[in-house]
Every structure is written in C-alpha cells, then in structure tokens.
Design a protein around this motif. Structure first.
Motif, PDB file in Angstrom:
ATOM      1  N   HIS A 243       0.851  -1.191   0.000  1.00 58.25           N
ATOM      2  CA  HIS A 243       0.000   0.000   0.000  1.00 58.25           C
ATOM      3  C   HIS A 243       0.879   1.230   0.000  1.00 58.25           C
ATOM      4  N   ALA A 244       0.487   2.234  -0.776  1.00 58.07           N
ATOM      5  CA  ALA A 244       1.165   3.528  -0.763  1.00 58.07           C
ATOM      6  C   ALA A 244       0.128   4.618  -0.567  1.00 58.07           C
ATOM      7  N   GLN A 245       0.514   5.629   0.200  1.00 57.97           N
ATOM      8  CA  GLN A 245      -0.339   6.800   0.417  1.00 57.97           C
ATOM      9  C   GLN A 245       0.445   8.017  -0.072  1.00 57.97           C
ATOM     10  N   VAL A 246      -0.100   8.661  -1.077  1.00 57.52           N
ATOM     11  CA  VAL A 246       0.586   9.791  -1.712  1.00 57.52           C
ATOM     12  C   VAL A 246      -0.286  11.030  -1.532  1.00 57.52           C
ATOM     13  N   SER A 247       0.243  12.009  -0.826  1.00 55.93           N
ATOM     14  CA  SER A 247      -0.517  13.223  -0.529  1.00 55.93           C
ATOM     15  C   SER A 247       0.113  14.405  -1.251  1.00 55.93           C
ATOM     16  N   SER A 248      -0.535  14.839  -2.319  1.00 57.34           N
ATOM     17  CA  SER A 248      -0.124  16.057  -3.023  1.00 57.34           C
ATOM     18  C   SER A 248      -1.021  17.174  -2.517  1.00 57.34           C
ATOM     19  N   SER A 249      -0.670  17.688  -1.360  1.00 58.22           N
ATOM     20  CA  SER A 249      -1.549  18.605  -0.627  1.00 58.22           C
ATOM     21  C   SER A 249      -1.030  20.036  -0.736  1.00 58.22           C
ATOM     22  N   TRP A 250      -1.803  20.869  -1.411  1.00 61.34           N
ATOM     23  CA  TRP A 250      -1.470  22.276  -1.598  1.00 61.34           C
ATOM     24  C   TRP A 250      -2.650  23.115  -1.136  1.00 61.34           C
ATOM     25  N   TRP A 251      -2.435  24.405  -1.002  1.00 63.30           N
ATOM     26  CA  TRP A 251      -3.539  25.323  -0.681  1.00 63.30           C
ATOM     27  C   TRP A 251      -3.390  26.564  -1.543  1.00 63.30           C
ATOM     28  N   ARG A 252      -4.489  26.959  -2.188  1.00 67.43           N
ATOM     29  CA  ARG A 252      -4.529  28.184  -2.981  1.00 67.43           C
ATOM     30  C   ARG A 252      -5.835  28.919  -2.697  1.00 67.43           C
TER      31      ARG A 252
ATOM     32  N   GLY B 140      -1.795  24.148   5.287  1.00 70.56           N
ATOM     33  CA  GLY B 140      -0.508  23.663   5.771  1.00 70.56           C
ATOM     34  C   GLY B 140       0.323  22.939   4.742  1.00 70.56           C
ATOM     35  N   GLU B 141      -0.293  22.508   3.652  1.00 65.83           N
ATOM     36  CA  GLU B 141       0.425  21.868   2.545  1.00 65.83           C
ATOM     37  C   GLU B 141       1.362  20.759   3.039  1.00 65.83           C
ATOM     38  N   GLU B 142       0.831  19.877   3.891  1.00 65.11           N
ATOM     39  CA  GLU B 142       1.637  18.782   4.427  1.00 65.11           C
ATOM     40  C   GLU B 142       1.588  17.617   3.444  1.00 65.11           C
ATOM     41  N   GLN B 143       2.697  17.434   2.743  1.00 70.38           N
ATOM     42  CA  GLN B 143       2.768  16.432   1.689  1.00 70.38           C
ATOM     43  C   GLN B 143       3.587  15.240   2.149  1.00 70.38           C
ATOM     44  N   ALA B 144       3.284  14.083   1.595  1.00 72.25           N
ATOM     45  CA  ALA B 144       3.996  12.883   2.023  1.00 72.25           C
ATOM     46  C   ALA B 144       3.847  11.781   0.991  1.00 72.25           C
ATOM     47  N   ILE B 145       4.831  10.903   0.979  1.00 72.64           N
ATOM     48  CA  ILE B 145       4.748   9.631   0.269  1.00 72.64           C
ATOM     49  C   ILE B 145       5.072   8.550   1.291  1.00 72.64           C
ATOM     50  N   VAL B 146       4.104   7.689   1.563  1.00 71.91           N
ATOM     51  CA  VAL B 146       4.256   6.619   2.555  1.00 71.91           C
ATOM     52  C   VAL B 146       4.081   5.292   1.831  1.00 71.91           C
ATOM     53  N   VAL B 147       5.057   4.410   1.959  1.00 70.74           N
ATOM     54  CA  VAL B 147       5.013   3.114   1.263  1.00 70.74           C
ATOM     55  C   VAL B 147       5.126   2.002   2.298  1.00 70.74           C
ATOM     56  N   HIS B 148       4.124   1.128   2.302  1.00 68.21           N
ATOM     57  CA  HIS B 148       4.101  -0.026   3.207  1.00 68.21           C
ATOM     58  C   HIS B 148       4.440  -1.287   2.419  1.00 68.21           C
TER      59      HIS B 148
ATOM     60  N   ALA C   5      -1.058  -4.707  -4.977  1.00 72.32           N
ATOM     61  CA  ALA C   5      -0.932  -3.508  -4.148  1.00 72.32           C
ATOM     62  C   ALA C   5      -1.895  -2.431  -4.607  1.00 72.32           C
ATOM     63  N   LEU C   6      -2.162  -1.494  -3.699  1.00 70.11           N
ATOM     64  CA  LEU C   6      -2.971  -0.324  -4.000  1.00 70.11           C
ATOM     65  C   LEU C   6      -2.203   0.928  -3.585  1.00 70.11           C
ATOM     66  N   ALA C   7      -2.414   1.997  -4.335  1.00 68.47           N
ATOM     67  CA  ALA C   7      -1.856   3.296  -3.971  1.00 68.47           C
ATOM     68  C   ALA C   7      -2.972   4.319  -3.989  1.00 68.47           C
ATOM     69  N   GLU C   8      -3.065   5.101  -2.931  1.00 69.84           N
ATOM     70  CA  GLU C   8      -4.022   6.206  -2.863  1.00 69.84           C
ATOM     71  C   GLU C   8      -3.284   7.506  -3.181  1.00 69.84           C
ATOM     72  N   VAL C   9      -3.861   8.298  -4.068  1.00 71.65           N
ATOM     73  CA  VAL C   9      -3.258   9.586  -4.420  1.00 71.65           C
ATOM     74  C   VAL C   9      -4.296  10.680  -4.202  1.00 71.65           C
ATOM     75  N   THR C  10      -4.004  11.600  -3.301  1.00 76.44           N
ATOM     76  CA  THR C  10      -4.850  12.766  -3.085  1.00 76.44           C
ATOM     77  C   THR C  10      -4.196  13.967  -3.747  1.00 76.44           C
ATOM     78  N   SER C  11      -4.949  14.623  -4.635  1.00 74.50           N
ATOM     79  CA  SER C  11      -4.483  15.830  -5.323  1.00 74.50           C
ATOM     80  C   SER C  11      -5.350  16.983  -4.843  1.00 74.50           C
ATOM     81  N   SER C  12      -4.709  18.041  -4.320  1.00 75.00           N
ATOM     82  CA  SER C  12      -5.506  19.063  -3.642  1.00 75.00           C
ATOM     83  C   SER C  12      -4.871  20.434  -3.715  1.00 75.00           C
ATOM     84  N   VAL C  13      -5.720  21.448  -3.795  1.00 80.02           N
ATOM     85  CA  VAL C  13      -5.306  22.821  -3.483  1.00 80.02           C
ATOM     86  C   VAL C  13      -6.212  23.391  -2.393  1.00 80.02           C
ATOM     87  N   VAL C  14      -6.730  22.496  -1.526  1.00 81.45           N
ATOM     88  CA  VAL C  14      -7.605  22.927  -0.432  1.00 81.45           C
ATOM     89  C   VAL C  14      -7.065  22.495   0.934  1.00 81.45           C
ATOM     90  N   HIS C  15      -5.839  21.999   0.982  1.00 78.09           N
ATOM     91  CA  HIS C  15      -5.279  21.490   2.236  1.00 78.09           C
ATOM     92  C   HIS C  15      -4.426  22.551   2.925  1.00 78.09           C
TER      93      HIS C  15
END
Length: 403
Positions: free
Chosen positions: A149-158, A239-247, A227-237
């Motif tokens: 499993h991978a969790q990919v957070s492309s977290s931005w704020w505009r 703090g813009e806390e971004q991460a790539i987590v791979v299990h 395996a599964l990977a979740e990808v969040t794409s955002s300009v509403v987060h």
C-alpha cells in the motif's frame, strides 16, 4: 558553450534561468521570448542578461538564433505546439510540466524528437532531490519486501484569487486542475518508484474555488498486481503537508523520513519493539546516499546539459513525461465517467485525444474573473512537502503551470 533560449518569461522562467546560470562555464542564455510586448526584454534587463536578445514570436527566435537548447515555460495548452516547432528547427527541448494536456499531444512531441534526432526532456525536478532519491534507493533495495500500500498526498492550498489569472481554472487552457498541474509531481514520483498501475479509479470535485471550472480536489486509487496506492491531489489542504508513505510486507518507509518494521506475535498482533534489526539496516542504507551536486531544477538542468553535449538520453525524457500524463488522464476519465479505467490507454480511447477532456469534463463552476497578471511572489510549498517549482505568470506563451 551551449546556447540557450527561454520561451516564456513568467514566474517559473526565473527558476530555469537560475539553473542555467549555475552552469555558466557550460552554457549561455542568448535569447528570451514572450508574446507580451516588452516582457522578455524587461526580465532580461532585471536579471542582468545583457547579451540575451528579446523576441515576441517563437518563429522569429528560432529563425534568428543558432540555439542548442530551449526551455519552454508557457501555459500547458501551448507546450506541444512550441516543443514540436523547436524540435523541427533542430533544437533540443526542456519543457515544463505538465508535458501536455493529452496523450495525443505527448506522442506527437515524442515523435518529433525521434524524427529530428533531438533530445526531449520534461521537467520532473523532484526526482533530483536527496530525500526522494533516498526513498527510491531504499525501495529498489527490496528491504521492505513487496509493496502492499502507498499513500501519496499532493496537498497544496490556494486562495480563490489564484484562479483569477486568465488561463487558470479552465479545461481548455490550463488543461485541468490540481490533478494535472500540482499532483503531476507526485504522480511522476509514484510511477518512478512503484511503476505503472494496471487500473485507476477516482472521484473529482471543486470544494472551495467557485471561480474555476476545474477540480480543486481529487482522490484516486491506483491498482497494481497485489498492491494499492491512494493519491490525493488538492489545493484545499491548509498547511500543505505532503507525504509519500510506502508499506511493504516487512516495513514501512516514507518521506518525510520514517521507518517502521513490525513483526507478529503468535496471535498475529504486532509484537512490542517490532524488528529493530531491519529498521537499522534500512537506516544504514539510507545513510549511504551520496548527496546530489544540484537539487531540483538545477539538478535536472545539469543532466539535460550533459545529455545535449553527450547526445545521450536524459534522466527524464518524453516517455517519462507521457507516463505521468497517462496517469492524470486515467484519473480524469475515471472521475468523469465514474468507472474503473484500465491502463495503458490505447490510441482509440476517446480520452487519448486532445479535446475530449474539454468536451466531457464537468464545469464545477464557471470562471468569473480573468486578469492579465497577479501581484506578489510565487511560493512552492512548505519545507515539509515536495517542492513543486512551477508557477505562473500572466501571458500566453509566458506562464508555466503552477505546481
């Protein structure tokens, strides 16, 4: 001494110029081009590029200059046309992300590079970062075992005014929303680290930007063999806390950096303390990473300059840029059609072609404001997240998409 041209003199062009200037013994910026009258000359004067000639038409620049390489830093909808023109003129190209809004355009760019024996590289500057290179090296080692499993957070704020710039927030000119123009970095990294998925499902929405047609939030699930990977794409987060987590089967690794390795008690529950020996082994491997001479855009520009001199494949080529666009396209198709999309997308798929997205994508809202320029400096995110490195300026032919 390689001769460099810059096409588009918006915000991201400064990053390209800075990158080339770090290799002053190898190259010289001799030309700047922007369709906004006087914009290229003004930037050249501001940055002390006294020997660089200014143009307002790309055709004039290509006809007048004997260039080795151009950087294309313009809105996404112009990338294919300008890239193909430069390649056909015998000039190698470094084009900003996203490569182009459609796979059809990407393939035309790749074909033009092959037909004219030219080098084509697409900006993916986050591959040239020590933290991401370290994560890639650990994953390639196999120490964490098969990925689950991978969790990919492309977290931005505009803020809403971000989309007031005339070309942003439109399907036809920006080519899409945060999935294309912000998460392209994380999608490229996901493909680089995990490979290509076999299927994609996704949902899209516009949660906060009522002056934009395009999505400001998407959540996708990428399916691999097991395996599964979740990808969040955002300009509403905030703090813009971004991460790539791979299990993996044996351990979890991530950026921001963290290593955890669990082992099971006889009853299957995690044992206290986990597997310290494996954690230590992963940490030791990570510590062997040799720091890059240059990170981000300068790192990629250095590689491209070497590729131009040596006539070799750059680290990131057109196929890499296309791979990220294929993922974006599949996410849009899955979200719009509300179904799972299998990969790869064939040329007879409607979403392969330019125009289908514009025709079928929902207008979450209608764009209500279109200004020529926005005041203030661009930012590229928090230090904890991925450095996006591209932002926009005001005029067609001058602005790179915002990362």
């Amino acid at each position: 001494m390689l001769k460099i041209g810059i096409i588009g003199t918006g915000g991201i062009s400064r990053t390209h110029i800075d990158g080339y200037q770090r290799f002053g013994a190898e190259c010289e910026i001799v030309a700047l081009c922007d369709i906004a009258p006087g914009k290229a000359a003004t930037l050249g004067a501001e940055l002390g590029l006294t020997s660089a000639r200014a143009y307002e038409r790309v055709v004039d620049l290509l006809a007048a200059e004997d260039l080795d390489l151009v950087s294309i830093a313009t809105p996404p909808s112009t990338h294919a046309e300008l890239t193909i023109a430069a390649l056909r003129a015998g000039v190698d190209v470094l084009v900003e992300k996203p490569m182009a809004p459609s796979l059809e355009e990407c393939d035309a760019m790749i074909a033009a590079a092959a037909e004219n024996d030219r080098i084509l590289s697409v900006v993916a500057q986050n591959r040239f970062r020590d933290d991401m290179a370290t994560l890639k090296e650990v994953l390639d080692s196999g120490l964490i075992g098969p990925v689950s499993h991978a969790q990919v957070s492309s977290s931005w704020w505009r803020g809403t005014s971000y989309y007031d710039l005339w070309w942003r927030g439109t399907w036809d000119r920006e080519g899409g929303g945060c999935t294309l123009n912000h998460a392209i970095h994380h999608l490229d990294l996901t493909s680089w680290m995990l490979g290509a998925p076999s299927a994609v499902t996704a949902v899209l929405t516009n949660a906060q930007h009522e002056n934009s047609e395009v999505e400001d939030l998407s959540v996708a699930v990428l399916q691999y063999d097991r395996a599964l990977a979740e990808v969040t794409s955002s300009v509403v987060h905030h703090g813009e806390e971004q991460a790539i987590v791979v299990h993996g089967r044996h351990a979890r690794v991530s950026q921001p950096w963290k290593v955890v390795a669990d082992v099971a008690e006889p009853n299957g529950f995690p044992a206290p303390g986990g597997n310290p020996a494996l954690v230590a082994k992963i940490e030791a491997l990570a510590a062997t990473h040799s720091p890059l001479d240059h990170e981000g855009h300068p790192g990629q520009i250095g590689d491209v300059l070497g590729a131009v001199r040596e006539r070799r494949r750059p680290v990131v080529d057109g196929a890499d840029g296309r791979r990220a666009i294929e993922l974006v396209t599949a996410i849009y198709q899955a979200g719009i059609e509300r179904r799972t999309v299998d990969l790869p997308l064939p040329p007879d798929d409607p979403y392969y072609h330019a125009g289908t997205l514009v025709e079928r994508a929902p207008h979450f809202f209608e764009k209500t404001t279109a200004v020529a320029d926005l005041p203030g400096d661009i930012t590229v995110g928090s230090s904890a997240g991925s450095s996006a490195g591209s932002s926009a300026s005001s005029s067609a032919g001058s602005a790179a998409s915002d990362g």
